[in-house]
Design a protein around this motif. Structure first.
Motif, PDB file in Angstrom:
ATOM      1  N   ASP B   5      28.154   1.946  24.654  1.00  0.00           N
ATOM      2  CA  ASP B   5      28.250   0.973  23.563  1.00  0.00           C
ATOM      3  C   ASP B   5      29.559   0.202  23.740  1.00  0.00           C
ATOM      4  N   ARG B   6      29.446  -1.015  24.159  1.00  0.00           N
ATOM      5  CA  ARG B   6      30.642  -1.802  24.476  1.00  0.00           C
ATOM      6  C   ARG B   6      31.515  -2.044  23.242  1.00  0.00           C
ATOM      7  N   ASP B   7      30.856  -2.335  22.109  1.00  0.00           N
ATOM      8  CA  ASP B   7      31.644  -2.619  20.887  1.00  0.00           C
ATOM      9  C   ASP B   7      32.442  -1.389  20.472  1.00  0.00           C
ATOM     10  N   ARG B  10      35.392  -0.872  22.831  1.00  0.00           N
ATOM     11  CA  ARG B  10      36.515  -1.775  22.522  1.00  0.00           C
ATOM     12  C   ARG B  10      37.246  -1.318  21.258  1.00  0.00           C
ATOM     13  N   LEU B  11      36.502  -0.926  20.253  1.00  0.00           N
ATOM     14  CA  LEU B  11      37.102  -0.420  19.023  1.00  0.00           C
ATOM     15  C   LEU B  11      37.954   0.802  19.334  1.00  0.00           C
ATOM     16  N   TYR B  99      36.380   7.161  21.614  1.00  0.00           N
ATOM     17  CA  TYR B  99      35.017   6.652  21.811  1.00  0.00           C
ATOM     18  C   TYR B  99      33.997   7.760  21.600  1.00  0.00           C
ATOM     19  N   LEU B 114      29.304  -0.963  12.218  1.00  0.00           N
ATOM     20  CA  LEU B 114      30.563  -1.551  12.668  1.00  0.00           C
ATOM     21  C   LEU B 114      30.474  -3.051  12.408  1.00  0.00           C
ATOM     22  N   ASP B 115      31.281  -3.557  11.502  1.00  0.00           N
ATOM     23  CA  ASP B 115      31.282  -4.978  11.155  1.00  0.00           C
ATOM     24  C   ASP B 115      32.529  -5.602  11.777  1.00  0.00           C
ATOM     25  N   LEU B 116      32.333  -6.230  12.930  1.00  0.00           N
ATOM     26  CA  LEU B 116      33.493  -6.771  13.647  1.00  0.00           C
ATOM     27  C   LEU B 116      34.079  -7.986  12.939  1.00  0.00           C
ATOM     28  N   ARG B 117      33.228  -8.722  12.244  1.00  0.00           N
ATOM     29  CA  ARG B 117      33.729  -9.925  11.556  1.00  0.00           C
ATOM     30  C   ARG B 117      34.713  -9.540  10.466  1.00  0.00           C
ATOM     31  N   GLN B 119      35.960  -6.501  10.157  1.00  0.00           N
ATOM     32  CA  GLN B 119      36.829  -5.426  10.635  1.00  0.00           C
ATOM     33  C   GLN B 119      36.672  -4.154   9.796  1.00  0.00           C
TER      34      GLN B 119
END
Lengths: 73, 349
Positions: B5-7, B10-11, B99, B114-117, B119
């Motif tokens: 899971d790339r996201d 990164r997190l 991770y 996970l809401d990247l917008r 955060q």
């Protein structure tokens, strides 16, 4: 001796690598680290999975004890 | 093998960097100061209740005090056992470790989002039921920007169940979507310092599953439209209760009183006796003597002084005129059968 990650989510919290004797079971570790605790009052996991009390710990295992009851204020 | 899971990867990297920045400055050992201050407050309360015959309140505070002291004792014992040898600070968690923890979190909890917008990272707990009352499920929404430095998160009821008198409370320990952490504070901070988000959410879930009757925003009885009298311990319907304006406690009608001077509602524990007249008075109405500082009720305070100090500060005025002639004239007999007569002083005319 073997080295494991020991996590205790009771009191102030603790998380670190510790050394234990070869052949130490989960129950034995609990009795040593939580001498006044009752295992039934804790979520006990090895590598994030529930395990039996007599499971023998291996090097690199991640053991966590989380109280079932944590009192908010 | 779970799909990469790339996201989340990164997190995990971002969180690892955040944790590393704070790691060197923090000790792995936490001294529970909040518990110590709580014990001090309770001891002070216990001393104040002594001799007042408020049995239920005294027993309640005594139980709280002993529980708190035991926790302090256990916590100090744990530090002695678990303090790292040589005072070494463990290595901060790496990106892979965090991770893997995030993957475990996704498996453990429902609705992992996970809401990247915005955060945020959210999970949903299982159904929470306390003493037969269902509070539904809660979303735990963590702010990723401050998760490590200040553990900012919300606990949002999915199907709010509030007591009839408190629209801001959705759980005995949740007010305005904020959890009062209590004993969870230490483990939560430790979980975030070591990048264990799964443990972080799990600790919050276990706290929601635990009812601490000794210290809650609202007692469980509030959901049954009842209150537990803070003084005598009886459970009574809410419509039979009174509210103390001074200590903000709910009391039953028998234990509720009011200040005879200002009329404000007060419980027996908040009313005090005036040292002079021994009548009850609320703390606001008992004022200090300007001279000696002793407290008096409004009836016993004279021009801002107690009775003793008032006599000293304002002595009674002495008599200004004293005439023996006037005195003698007043004693002279008056013959009542002769009108117009008046007694004259001796020696006159």
């Amino acid at each position: 001796m073997c080295r494991i990650v020991y996590i205790n989510n009771d009191g102030g919290g603790f998380a670190d690598q510790i050394e234990i004797g070869d052949g130490t079971s989960v129950a034995k570790l609990f009795a040593e680290r939580v001498p006044h605790g009752n295992p039934a009052d804790y979520l006990i996991r090895v590598n994030r999975q529930p395990v039996s009390a007599d499971q023998v710990l291996q090097t690199g295992d991640r053991v966590s004890f989380t109280p079932v009851k944590i009192e908010g204020a | 093998m779970p799909r990469f899971d790339r996201d989340l990867w990164r997190l995990a990297g971002r969180l690892a960097n955040q944790i590393a920045r704070f790691y060197g400055a923090s000790s792995p050992v936490v001294l529970e100061q909040a518990l110590w201050f709580r014990a001090q407050r309770m001891l002070s309360q216990l001393n104040g209740l002594s001799g007042r015959n408020w049995t239920a309140a005294e027993q309640h505070v005594r139980r709280q005090f002993l529980t708190t002291v035991k926790r302090l004792y256990d916590g100090l014992g744990r530090i002695i056992r678990e303090m790292p040898a040589g005072g070494q600070i463990p290595e901060p968690p790496g990106q892979r470790q965090i991770y893997e923890d995030l993957l475990a979190c996704r498996d453990e909890f429902d609705n992992f989002e996970l809401d990247l917008r915005n955060q945020t990272l959210s999970v949903t707990t299982s159904e929470i039921t306390l003493e037969g009352i269902s509070f539904g499920r809660f979303q735990i929404r963590a702010d990723l920007r401050s998760l490590v430095s200040g553990a900012s998160y919300q606990v949002i009821a999915k199907t709010p169940n509030r007591p009839s008198t408190r629209s801001d409370i959705t759980h005995p320990h949740v007010m305005d979507d904020g959890l009062c952490e209590g004993d969870a504070a230490g483990p939560l901070a430790c979980a975030m310092r070591t990048g264990r988000l799964c443990d972080f959410f799990e600790i919050i879930q276990q706290t929601l599953r635990t009812y601490n009757a000794e210290s809650a925003y609202a007692s469980i009885s509030a959901w049954n439209d009842e209150i537990q009298c803070h003084a005598c311990g009886d459970t009574v319907p809410e419509y039979d209760s009174r509210y103390c304006d001074h200590c903000a406690a709910d009391v039953c009608e028998d234990c509720g009183e009011s200040c005879p001077h200002c009329g404000e509602a007060a419980c027996g524990a908040c009313l005090e006796s005036c040292p002079a007249c021994e009548e009850s008075s609320c703390p606001s109405c008992l004022q200090c003597c300007w001279r000696c500082g002793n407290r008096r009720c409004p009836d016993c305070l004279i021009e801002a002084h107690c009775e003793k100090c008032h006599a000293i500060a304002f002595p009674p005025a002495a008599a200004t005129v004293s005439s023996t002639t006037t005195h003698a004239a007043s004693e002279a007999p008056v013959f009542t059968d002769s009108l117009g007569q008046a007694a004259l002083p001796e020696g006159s005319g």
